[in-house]
Design a protein around this motif. Structure first.
Motif, mmCIF file in Angstrom:
data_model
loop_
_atom_site.group_PDB
_atom_site.id
_atom_site.type_symbol
_atom_site.label_atom_id
_atom_site.label_comp_id
_atom_site.label_asym_id
_atom_site.label_seq_id
_atom_site.Cartn_x
_atom_site.Cartn_y
_atom_site.Cartn_z
ATOM 1 N N UNK A 25 0.936 -1.206 -0.023
ATOM 2 C CA UNK A 25 -0.013 -0.047 0.054
ATOM 3 C C UNK A 25 0.841 1.390 -0.217
ATOM 4 N N UNK A 26 2.064 1.180 0.597
ATOM 5 C CA UNK A 26 3.060 2.274 0.673
ATOM 6 C C UNK A 26 3.810 2.550 -0.880
ATOM 7 N N UNK A 27 3.399 1.759 -1.618
ATOM 8 C CA UNK A 27 3.627 1.796 -3.309
ATOM 9 C C UNK A 27 5.217 1.115 -3.223
ATOM 10 N N UNK A 28 5.769 0.782 -2.224
ATOM 11 C CA UNK A 28 7.003 -0.029 -2.279
ATOM 12 C C UNK A 28 6.504 -1.556 -2.515
ATOM 13 N N UNK A 29 7.655 -2.138 -2.699
ATOM 14 C CA UNK A 29 7.520 -3.581 -3.343
ATOM 15 C C UNK A 29 8.475 -4.462 -2.265
ATOM 16 N N UNK A 30 7.921 -5.751 -2.199
ATOM 17 C CA UNK A 30 8.546 -6.656 -1.220
ATOM 18 C C UNK A 30 8.604 -8.064 -2.400
ATOM 19 N N UNK A 31 10.045 -8.465 -2.180
ATOM 20 C CA UNK A 31 10.346 -9.607 -3.024
ATOM 21 C C UNK A 31 10.313 -10.784 -2.155
ATOM 22 N N UNK A 32 9.845 -11.863 -2.390
ATOM 23 C CA UNK A 32 9.770 -13.208 -1.746
ATOM 24 C C UNK A 32 10.185 -14.560 -2.463
ATOM 25 N N UNK A 33 10.474 -15.333 -1.940
ATOM 26 C CA UNK A 33 10.966 -16.614 -2.716
ATOM 27 C C UNK A 33 9.989 -17.575 -2.781
#
Length: 446
Positions: free
Chosen positions: A415-423
């Motif tokens: 929601x904060x327009x940042x991205x999270x990358x997960x395996x």
């Protein structure tokens, strides 16, 4: 090698483990390219800046040796035997060998041994000459030269300064065009930590697009990295080499690597320099090269006299880069890198969205070649959002039994327009579901 990334551009967090083949996927503007460029930049800084540091230290130590020799010769008579015993060129060659391997202790030992031999010769041996330079003055000069060289060898502050300066001037300015930090409030401080198992390798902190810390703690095993962002580099080669980047230097001369236009990315030059470095293919890559050649029906090479790349069909017909199909350029780039030796076990190959210029059939073939390269030990990072390409990778990873060295990472916006990358290696269902949504929308809502 594990990269723990925090607040890199639009990426809030990502943990990427470079084991063999690392695949990064996600929607546009999630930061896939930021991650690729950051990892490329870290490896280049750890290797290129390190070589720059070794070169600067070598020059300083050579200067110390020649100054000691000069002071020695001013007060002691030199005949052939003494010259053979104190020849600075022999010492310099020994220094070059150990400094190339980064051995600080061996460098110290050679410098100290030469220094003590000269002092002993002046203090205890016959042959002191009448000279305007006194024995004490000569010993002082020798001691000063030695201490200067010794300080250079052990100057950790200077070492960190070289890395920080390289990351600022080359990475932030010429890879990220001056914008590596997040623009979102609260996420301005970028931090990347690199480790290998339980061993910390390096740590980087960047604030307001300025490097606060580049702490290299242990040896980074990868010796180089290459980014393939667009196959159009083959068509742009003549323009780039005729620009301000290389005023009079032909393609392949690495000595002018950093004399480049600031408005072109650093990795363009880095890639271009690697495309014409040789024509010998490693034995383990011969079959892959042949597969590429059969796929495109010919081979791509560089014509020095024309400063451009050409595609030579099996029939012998030559097609210049300007008329070369972009799909052929894509495969041709791999072929050129394999011929130059730039694709190997110690160089990370990064390919950004290779499917962009490929027909689905060639996407699948390209995926197989990527897995084949990974199977030979080449570390590869590839970003993609093509279901054809990603599915083909999963099939060939299973076929070539490279599951243990293959990882998939999926980036999602918060929601904060940042991205999270997960395996997501264990379950790619969310990836393919997301990629299928646009077509499903068209079918269900015509």
């Amino acid at each position: 090698m594990n990269f723990n990334i925090q607040n890199l551009g639009p990426v809030q967090s990502a943990q990427i483990d470079l084991k063999g083949l690392s695949v990064i996927t996600g929607l546009n503007d999630t930061g896939k390219s930021f991650i690729s460029k950051a990892i490329y930049s870290i490896i280049k800084t750890a290797t290129d800046a390190h070589q720059q540091l070794i070169s600067e230290r070598y020059e300083a130590v050579v200067s110390a040796v020649t100054q000691m020799f000069s002071a020695h010769r001013q007060v002691v008579r030199f005949d052939a035997a003494k010259m053979a015993s104190f020849n600075p060129n022999i010492v310099i060659r020994s220094l070059a060998a150990v400094m190339r391997n980064g051995s600080v202790q061996a460098t110290e030992d050679i410098l100290q041994e030469y220094y003590h031999r000269i002092r002993a010769d002046i203090e205890y041996m016959d042959g002191i000459m009448a000279s305007s330079v006194t024995k004490e003055q000569a010993l002082t000069r020798i001691q000063n030269a030695f201490h200067t060289g010794y300080r250079v060898i052990n100057n950790e502050v200077e070492e960190q300064s070289v890395y920080k300066d390289f990351f600022d001037k080359i990475v932030i300015e010429k890879v990220f065009q001056g914008e590596i930090n997040s623009i979102h409030p609260g996420y301005e401080n970028m931090q990347i930590d690199v480790s290998e198992g339980a061993t910390d390798l390096l740590s980087i902190s960047v604030t307001h697009n300025h490097t606060e810390q580049f702490l290299l703690q242990n040896l980074v095993l990868l010796q180089d990295a290459t980014i393939v962002e667009t196959p159009m580099i083959l068509q742009l080669a003549k323009f780039i080499t005729s620009s301000l980047a290389f005023p009079t230097v032909p393609l392949g001369d690495e000595t002018r690597l950093y004399q480049q236009r600031s408005d072109l990315p650093y990795y363009y030059y880095d890639l271009l320099l690697k495309l014409n470095l040789g024509t010998t293919v490693s034995d383990k890559h011969v079959a892959i090269c042949e597969k590429i050649r059969k796929t495109i029906g010919g081979s791509v090479s560089y014509k020095l006299e024309e400063s451009s790349f050409v595609f030579t069909k099996d029939s012998g017909e030559e097609i210049p880069a300007s008329n070369m199909a972009t799909g052929i350029k894509s495969f041709g780039l791999l072929l050129l890198l394999l011929k130059s030796g730039a694709i190997n076990e110690s160089t990370l190959l990064i390919i950004d969205e290779p499917e962009v210029h490929l027909h689905p059939k060639w996407e699948i073939l390209y995926a197989e070649i990527i897995v084949m390269l990974s199977d030979t030990g080449v570390p590869i990072m590839v970003s993609s959002h093509s279901p054809y390409f990603l599915r083909a990778l999963t099939v060939y990873i299973k076929q070539y039994k490279t599951q243990e060295i293959s990882r998939f990472y999926y980036g999602q916006k918060l929601e904060n327009q940042m991205s999270v990358f997960t395996d997501v290696t264990a379950d790619l269902t969310p990836v393919f579901t997301k990629l299928a949504e646009p077509m499903q929308d068209i079918i269900l809502n015509p």
